[in-house]
Design a protein around this motif. Structure first.
Motif: not given
Lengths: 111, 117
Positions: A38-39, A42, A45, B5, B9, B110
Motif C-alpha cells: 500500500q502506497e 492508495k 495492491q 474504481t 476519492s 483506490p
C-alpha cells in the motif's frame, strides 16, 4: 476468529539489499495468504499469494514463505529499490472469504 | 488491466448526514467487499456481497450501514447517519469466484476518504 500480527512496524533497508517482512497468524485452518503493498493514499495492491498446500512461491523479485507449523508467513524482496517503499500487509483468508489484515510493516529504502 | 474504481476519492460530510460511497468492481467478478482503514490502523473487513445478498458482515457493519448493487456495474455502501468515528478510508474490493469455492485474490480499489465533521 483469526488474528494476524506484525513483527516489525518499520523496516529500513539500503537500496539493493534484500528485505524480509514477517507476519504471524493464529488460525491453523487458514488456507490462503496474500501480501499487499500500500502506497500513500492508495488502496492495497496485490503482490503475491500462497495456498496452504505450498510452503514457497516466487514471483518477480518477491518470494513468499509459509511455515504452517509455527503459523508464520514472510515476504522477501530481492534487490530492494526505492519504488518498493510502502506499507506491506499480510492478509489471511478466512471462512467466508473475508480477509483479516495484519498491522502492516512500513518499508523504507535508503538510497 | 481491469481495475476496481471508486468515487468520490474524498467525501466530507457533517455528522448525522447520509453518505453513499460508490464502487465499480472488475466486470467479470462475482464477489464484492467493503473494508475500511482508520488512519494509521489495519484494514478491517466490513461486509461481503454475493449473488445480490450479504454473505458475511463484521461487527462494525451495524444497522447504520447498508450495501446495494443497484445495476450490473455499481456496488454502493451507504452510511445512514454518519458519526465522527466513521472517518476513515473505505476500500471496495472484488474477486472472481474461484472454482469449487476456493479462495482467490481480492483486488482493491483506490479508496474513498470519508471525513465526518
Amino acid at each position: 476468529g483469526e488474528s494476524v500480527g506484525l513483527h516489525l512496524p518499520t523496516l529500513s533497508v539500503q537500496e539493493g539489499d534484500n528485505s524480509i517482512i514477517n507476519c504471524a497468524y493464529s488460525n491453523s485452518a487458514s488456507d490462503y495468504f496474500i501480501w499487499y503493498k500500500q502506497e500513500s493514499g492508495k488502496g492495497p495492491q496485490f503482490i503475491i499469494d500462497i495456498r496452504s498446500n505450498m510452503d514457497k512461491r516466487q514471483g518477480q523479485r518477491v518470494t513468499v514463505l509459509l511455515n504452517k507449523t509455527v503459523k508464520h508467513l514472510s515476504l522477501q524482496i530481492a534487490a530492494t529499490q526505492p519504488g518498493d517503499s510502502a506499507v506491506y500487509f499480510c492478509a489471511v483468508n478466512n471462512a467466508g472469504n473475508m480477509l483479516t489484515f495484519g498491522g502492516g510493516t512500513r518499508l523504507m529504502v535508503k538510497p | 488491466e481491469p481495475e476496481v474504481t471508486q468515487t468520490p476519492s474524498h467525501q466530507v460530510t457533517q455528522m448525522g448526514q447520509e453518505v453513499i460511497l460508490r464502487c465499480v468492481p472488475i466486470s467479470n467478478h462475482l464477489y464484492f467487499y467493503w473494508y475500511r482503514q482508520i488512519l494509521g490502523q489495519k484494514v478491517e473487513f466490513l461486509v461481503s456481497f454475493y449473488n445480490n445478498e450479504i454473505s458475511e458482515k463484521s461487527e462494525i457493519f451495524d444497522d447504520q450501514f447498508s450495501v446495494e448493487r443497484p445495476d450490473g456495474s455499481n456496488f454502493t455502501l451507504k452510511i445512514r447517519s454518519t458519526k465522527l468515528e466513521d472517518s476513515a478510508m473505505y476500500f471496495c474490493a472484488s474477486r472472481l469466484l474461484g472454482l469449487a469455492g476456493a479462495a482467490d485474490t481480492q483486488y482493491f480499489g483506490p479508496g474513498t476518504r470519508l471525513t465526518v465533521l
